[in-house]
Design a protein around this motif. Structure first.
Motif, mmCIF file in Angstrom:
data_model
loop_
_atom_site.group_PDB
_atom_site.id
_atom_site.type_symbol
_atom_site.label_atom_id
_atom_site.label_comp_id
_atom_site.label_asym_id
_atom_site.label_seq_id
_atom_site.Cartn_x
_atom_site.Cartn_y
_atom_site.Cartn_z
ATOM 1 N N VAL A 1 3.727 11.703 -9.431
ATOM 2 C CA VAL A 1 3.212 10.840 -8.357
ATOM 3 C C VAL A 1 4.005 11.100 -7.069
ATOM 4 C CG1 VAL A 1 2.921 8.456 -7.568
ATOM 5 C CG2 VAL A 1 2.423 9.038 -9.948
ATOM 6 N N THR B 1 -2.852 11.410 -7.636
ATOM 7 C CA THR B 1 -2.642 11.472 -6.192
ATOM 8 C C THR B 1 -3.638 12.425 -5.537
ATOM 9 O OG1 THR B 1 -1.087 13.334 -6.098
ATOM 10 C CG2 THR B 1 -0.161 11.153 -6.608
ATOM 11 N N LEU C 1 -8.049 7.312 -5.850
ATOM 12 C CA LEU C 1 -6.734 7.957 -5.912
ATOM 13 C C LEU C 1 -5.635 6.997 -5.473
ATOM 14 C CD1 LEU C 1 -7.782 11.391 -4.372
ATOM 15 C CD2 LEU C 1 -7.653 10.758 -6.793
ATOM 16 N N PHE C 2 -4.433 7.227 -5.986
ATOM 17 C CA PHE C 2 -3.272 6.436 -5.577
ATOM 18 C C PHE C 2 -2.966 6.703 -4.101
ATOM 19 C CE2 PHE C 2 -0.935 6.051 -9.940
ATOM 20 C CZ PHE C 2 -1.900 5.168 -10.363
ATOM 21 N N GLY C 3 -2.397 5.690 -3.478
ATOM 22 C CA GLY C 3 -1.924 5.883 -2.110
ATOM 23 C C GLY C 3 -2.941 5.531 -1.043
ATOM 24 N N HIS C 4 -4.100 5.001 -1.445
ATOM 25 C CA HIS C 4 -5.134 4.679 -0.472
ATOM 26 C C HIS C 4 -5.394 3.182 -0.364
ATOM 27 C CE1 HIS C 4 -6.227 8.901 0.243
ATOM 28 N NE2 HIS C 4 -5.813 9.047 -1.001
ATOM 29 N N GLY C 5 -4.471 2.393 -0.933
ATOM 30 C CA GLY C 5 -4.570 0.945 -0.768
ATOM 31 C C GLY C 5 -5.563 0.252 -1.655
ATOM 32 N N TYR C 6 -5.972 0.897 -2.734
ATOM 33 C CA TYR C 6 -6.945 0.242 -3.622
ATOM 34 C C TYR C 6 -6.279 -0.626 -4.678
ATOM 35 C CZ TYR C 6 -10.599 3.074 -1.559
ATOM 36 O OH TYR C 6 -11.469 3.639 -0.693
ATOM 37 N N PHE C 7 -4.952 -0.505 -4.807
ATOM 38 C CA PHE C 7 -4.208 -1.256 -5.828
ATOM 39 C C PHE C 7 -4.807 -1.039 -7.211
ATOM 40 C CE2 PHE C 7 -3.114 -4.486 -2.262
ATOM 41 C CZ PHE C 7 -2.169 -3.602 -1.771
ATOM 42 N N THR C 8 -4.948 0.204 -7.545
ATOM 43 C CA THR C 8 -5.531 0.572 -8.832
ATOM 44 C C THR C 8 -4.506 0.388 -9.940
ATOM 45 O OG1 THR C 8 -6.856 2.208 -7.674
ATOM 46 C CG2 THR C 8 -6.676 2.474 -10.056
ATOM 47 N N HIS C 9 -4.956 -0.164 -11.052
ATOM 48 C CA HIS C 9 -4.085 -0.257 -12.221
ATOM 49 C C HIS C 9 -4.601 0.676 -13.304
ATOM 50 C CE1 HIS C 9 -1.260 -1.666 -15.131
ATOM 51 N NE2 HIS C 9 -2.200 -2.131 -15.932
ATOM 52 N N VAL C 10 -3.727 1.568 -13.749
ATOM 53 C CA VAL C 10 -4.113 2.549 -14.759
ATOM 54 C C VAL C 10 -3.253 2.333 -15.993
ATOM 55 C CG1 VAL C 10 -4.299 5.016 -15.273
ATOM 56 C CG2 VAL C 10 -4.662 4.207 -12.938
ATOM 57 N N THR C 11 -3.874 2.215 -17.136
ATOM 58 C CA THR C 11 -3.111 2.039 -18.368
ATOM 59 C C THR C 11 -3.761 2.796 -19.519
ATOM 60 O OG1 THR C 11 -2.327 0.451 -20.021
ATOM 61 C CG2 THR C 11 -4.317 -0.159 -18.827
ATOM 62 N N LYS D 1 0.831 -1.213 0.000
ATOM 63 C CA LYS D 1 0.000 0.000 0.000
ATOM 64 C C LYS D 1 0.867 1.265 0.000
ATOM 65 C CE LYS D 1 -4.112 -1.907 2.090
ATOM 66 N NZ LYS D 1 -4.832 -2.212 3.310
ATOM 67 N N HIS E 1 0.696 2.420 -15.874
ATOM 68 C CA HIS E 1 1.331 1.944 -17.105
ATOM 69 C C HIS E 1 1.177 3.068 -18.124
ATOM 70 C CE1 HIS E 1 1.095 -0.886 -20.764
ATOM 71 N NE2 HIS E 1 2.323 -0.972 -20.320
ATOM 72 N N ALA F 1 0.026 -3.461 -6.484
ATOM 73 C CA ALA F 1 0.140 -2.166 -5.806
ATOM 74 C C ALA F 1 -0.604 -1.186 -6.703
ATOM 75 C CB ALA F 1 1.613 -1.765 -5.688
ATOM 76 N N ASP F 2 -0.592 0.098 -6.386
ATOM 77 C CA ASP F 2 -1.073 1.064 -7.366
ATOM 78 C C ASP F 2 -0.064 1.050 -8.506
ATOM 79 O OD1 ASP F 2 -3.359 2.001 -6.036
ATOM 80 O OD2 ASP F 2 -2.186 3.391 -4.816
ATOM 81 N N THR F 3 -0.549 0.833 -9.713
ATOM 82 C CA THR F 3 0.377 0.739 -10.848
ATOM 83 C C THR F 3 -0.086 1.654 -11.977
ATOM 84 O OG1 THR F 3 -0.839 -1.278 -11.424
ATOM 85 C CG2 THR F 3 1.343 -1.569 -10.460
ATOM 86 N N PHE G 1 6.003 10.688 -15.427
ATOM 87 C CA PHE G 1 4.744 10.412 -14.719
ATOM 88 C C PHE G 1 5.046 10.189 -13.228
ATOM 89 C CE2 PHE G 1 3.167 9.491 -18.971
ATOM 90 C CZ PHE G 1 1.810 9.694 -18.929
ATOM 91 N N LEU H 1 -7.742 -3.468 -15.879
ATOM 92 C CA LEU H 1 -6.793 -4.387 -16.500
ATOM 93 C C LEU H 1 -6.907 -4.349 -18.023
ATOM 94 C CD1 LEU H 1 -6.581 -7.551 -14.220
ATOM 95 C CD2 LEU H 1 -4.981 -5.647 -14.465
ATOM 96 N N ARG H 2 -5.735 -4.467 -18.630
ATOM 97 C CA ARG H 2 -5.598 -4.373 -20.062
ATOM 98 C C ARG H 2 -6.316 -5.522 -20.755
ATOM 99 N NH1 ARG H 2 -1.525 -6.178 -23.526
ATOM 100 N NH2 ARG H 2 -0.830 -4.623 -25.024
ATOM 101 N N LYS I 1 5.330 7.963 -0.016
ATOM 102 C CA LYS I 1 5.251 6.619 -0.598
ATOM 103 C C LYS I 1 6.541 6.315 -1.354
ATOM 104 C CE LYS I 1 0.888 6.215 0.547
ATOM 105 N NZ LYS I 1 0.357 5.227 1.451
ATOM 106 N N GLY J 1 0.444 12.038 -13.407
ATOM 107 C CA GLY J 1 0.865 11.350 -12.187
ATOM 108 C C GLY J 1 0.337 12.054 -10.952
#
Ligand SMILES: Cc1ncc(C[n+]2csc(CCOP(=O)(O)OP(=O)(O)O)c2C)c(N)n1
Ligand code: SF4
Lengths: 284, 396
Positions: free
Chosen positions: A87, B88, B237-247, A49, A74, A70-72, A83, B256-257, A94, B84
């Motif tokens: 962040v 956040t 938002l990033f940093g809140h433990g959601y494990f977001t994937h952005v592409t 996290k 791409h 994790a937050d990723t 980018f 997810l792709r 972080k 980026g």
């Protein structure tokens, strides 16, 4: 097959299961890099996290984005570090990590790489150097060895490769190390150090791409490439005493720099404090 | 999760720093203050005339508000850093001009595809290429619309004065936040460098919009879903433990792709279009003067709208029934209103500081029996009241 991986690989807890299996070719060094990174995170007991992983475009860019849980982010080809800069400024507490290829980070993204090192922003970059543009079909890269064959240097490469680690060290990074995928334990240690250093850190991993590089350069099997790495690796302490001719075609491995310099996001926040103080804007 | 910039502490700082009242400001400064009032706390840019004073003002003011000014190595890096930072939870802006806008196009597309709120101010200057680097123009109308690749919607607003620039910049932020999308501000070198009286309001008079945040785990797990049916996904938002994937690659609702399933691409890109088209009330805006009984309609935008109004007023004095229509949001174009007005008038004049760009949008919405004529001037000098009036007389 997939089931077996889940039940026997303890690091799987760090992976995004719905994205598995990975798209990497069998024998690709990318798997080793992902493994090393997951082990480093595990050994440091980092909470995922507290990680944001950013990558560009290329096979190596997929190593952690999407596979690491994790937050990723791409991003577009070459721009991962830029980018990641945004962040890191937004989330200075972080750990922001960039994992991507040599083409991505050192060719199209070369400018961002040297400027991030110059700024010394606290980002950890794991640059996977497989000497080739893997994803697009094995074209010549800025890291392709002189004389090597690729799909766009079918006779031989007449350009000189960029020494990424030396360049980034010269640009001002806090920490720079280079290992190969045949030096897994050292690699994990270096990734751990890089993650803990306050400042810009680069870990260059010389990695095998048997499919696009090895096949065209008499090393079809992944193991042949690993043997090539082992045979030609020279520790940096020894390399210092060797002539450029002796070092031709060798992989200098070890830590290039490990030093403290003011870090960008810290300086940025310090500046804000000073300015707010100066203009009497602090809450009393 | 918070969007930084609009908290009470920030409003206190704004109130303390910028007293309401009349100021003598450059258009560029008005843009910068608009951004600060809108909650912008992150600026990443690269200097280029005629936009540089926006960067300079932000570099000076942002630290006072606890915000971040970054001068990046180029424009590509600037917009990348903005994306980026936006993930956040910061409200972000950059400003540039022609060549820099060209460099930003790739990641403008990335922001569209990843539904990242940001504001990009293009202070239009004369081109192509380095052209007359210090002169104003209106030549990027279509670069804003079609500059990046692929099928994509875009929202672009265009202020007509320094005062308007203050408010339109705030509106650009509100649209970006409300629709989770990049918004372009098409400004120009003439207004950017013109100093005029600009009224800075009290913060209370400024309406601020926040992006939608996920209300529960389920919503957070679908960063590209459409739980509210308006096409706008809540943004984890990033940093809140959601494990977001952005592409920027074609992705499913969970991020997810998936670039192989035609339906996934179709669904994603159509939703992004629908999100913009289906929410016109969020951004559609135009000004009208004397359109009720107009026989000759002047349609103009940005810097040219002011001499156009001058010309219409003079024409009225001469007994010519002229009217003025000014799209303030130029993309998506207010086509329906244009169509209605087009039915009522005999002639339409479209003055622009280019060789004919917005006129093509106008043309799409009017019938052939209307006389449609461009009034075009290039060379870096704005159109005058006299030049536009002459054309009105010519068709009267
Ligand atoms: C602007 C842009 N140019 C070119 C490409 C095509 N492209 C995709 S991956 C890649 C090369 C990746 O090479 P590298 O970073 O070395 O990664 P590898 O695949 O070898 O791991 C290129 C050129 C692109 N996606 N975007
Ligand atoms: S092409 Fe090369 S770099 Fe890409 S996945 Fe295959 S082996 Fe790895």
């Amino acid at each position: 097959m997939a089931k077996e991986i889940y039940s026997t690989y303890p690091m799987v807890k760090y992976l995004r299961k719905e994205a598995l299996p990975t798209a990497l070719c069998p024998g690709c060094g990318g798997g080793t890099v992902l493994n090393a990174f997951a082990n480093a995170v595990d050994q440091l007991k980092l909470d995922p996290k507290d990680l944001v992983v950013v990558s560009g475009i290329g096979c190596s860019a997929w190593i952690a984005s999407p596979y690491f849980l994790a937050d990723t982010l791409h991003t577009t080809h070459g721009r991962a570090i830029a980018f990641a800069t945004g962040v890191k400024v937004g989330l200075p507490d972080k750990k922001v990590v960039v994992i991507s290829g040599d083409g991505d980070l050192a060719s199209i993204g070369g400018n961002h790489l040297i400027h991030a090192a110059r700024r010394n922003i606290d980002i950890t970059v794991i640059l996977v150097n497989n000497f080739i543009y893997g994803m697009t079909g094995g074209q010549v890269a800025p890291t392709t060895p002189f004389g090597a064959k690729t799909t766009t240097s079918p006779y031989r490469n007449i350009e000189h490769p960029l020494n990424v680690s030396e360049t980034v060290a010269a640009a001002g990074a806090s920490y720079v190390a280079r290992w190969t995928t045949a030096h897994v334990y050292q690699l994990i240690e270096s990734i751990k150090k890089a993650l803990q250093v306050k400042g810009f850190s680069l870990v260059e991993v010389v990695s095998q791409c048997p499919v696009q590089f090895g096949r065209r350069n008499k090393m079809k099997e992944p193991a042949e490439m690993l043997r090539w790495f082992l045979k030609n690796s020279v520790p940096i302490s020894k390399a210092k005493k060797m002539s450029p001719e002796e070092l031709e075609g060798k992989f200098v491995i070890g830590e290039f720099v490990n030093r403290q310099r003011p870090e960008f996001t810290e300086e940025l926040n310090k500046l804000i404090d000073e300015v707010q103080e100066q203009f009497g804007l602090k809450e009393v | 999760m918070i969007i930084r910039g609009d908290e009470p502490e920030q409003l206190r700082l704004i109130r303390k720093l910028y007293k309401p009242g009349n100021y003598f400001l450059q258009g560029n400064e008005a843009v910068a203050y608009g951004a600060l009032f809108a909650g912008c706390r992150f600026y990443a840019g690269y200097p280029i005339t005629p936009s540089s004073e926006i960067a300079e003002t932000m570099a000076r003011e942002l630290p006072k508000l606890g915000g971040y000014y970054l001068q990046m190595e180029d424009e590509i890096a600037s917009i990348a850093a903005m994306v980026g930072a936006s993930w956040t939870g910061l409200k972000v802006m950059t400003a540039t001009a022609g060549p820099g806008f060209s460099l930003m196009q790739e990641n403008l597309g990335y922001a569209v595809m990843t539904e990242t709120p940001l504001v990009l101010v293009d202070v239009q200057r004369s081109g192509p290429s380095t052209g007359q680097a210090t002169k104003g123009a209106q030549g990027d109308f279509f670069q804003a619309r079609w500059g990046t690749h692929g099928d994509h919607p875009i929202v672009a607003v265009s202020p007509i004065s320094g005062q308007d620039a203050f408010w339109e910049t705030i509106r650009a932020f509100n649209i970006a936040e409300r629709l989770r999308t990049p918004v372009v501000v098409l400004f120009d070198g003439v207004l950017a460098h013109t100093r005029e009286l600009i009224k800075i309001p009290d913060v209370d008079e400024v309406e601020i919009t926040y992006r939608k945040l996920p209300q529960n785990e389920e919503e957070a797990k679908l960063p590209f879903g459409d739980p509210h049916g308006d096409g706008v996904p809540p943004m984890p938002l990033f940093g809140h433990g959601y494990f977001t994937h952005v592409t920027g690659s074609t992705h499913k609702e969970n991020g997810l792709r998936d670039v192989y399933t035609p339906e996934v691409h179709d669904r994603l890109v159509r939703r992004i279009h629908k999100k913009i088209e289906g929410n016109r009330e969020v951004y559609e805006k135009y000004e009208e003067h004397f359109t009720d009984d107009a026989e000759i309609l002047v349609v103009s935008w940005g810097v040219t709208a002011r001499p156009a109004l001058g010309a219409v007023l003079k024409a009225r004095e001469e007994g010519i029934k002229a009217g003025l229509f000014v799209p303030k949001t130029v993309h998506p174009f207010p086509g329906e209103r244009m169509r209605e007005l087009g039915k009522r008038v005999r002639a339409i004049l479209v003055p622009e500081m280019n060789l004919g760009q917005m006129i093509l949008e106008v043309q799409r919405f009017v019938n052939d029996d209307v006389l449609l004529k461009g009034v075009n001037k290039i060379g870096g000098v704005p159109l005058t009241v006299e030049e536009i009036l002459r054309e009105i007389r010519g068709v009267a």
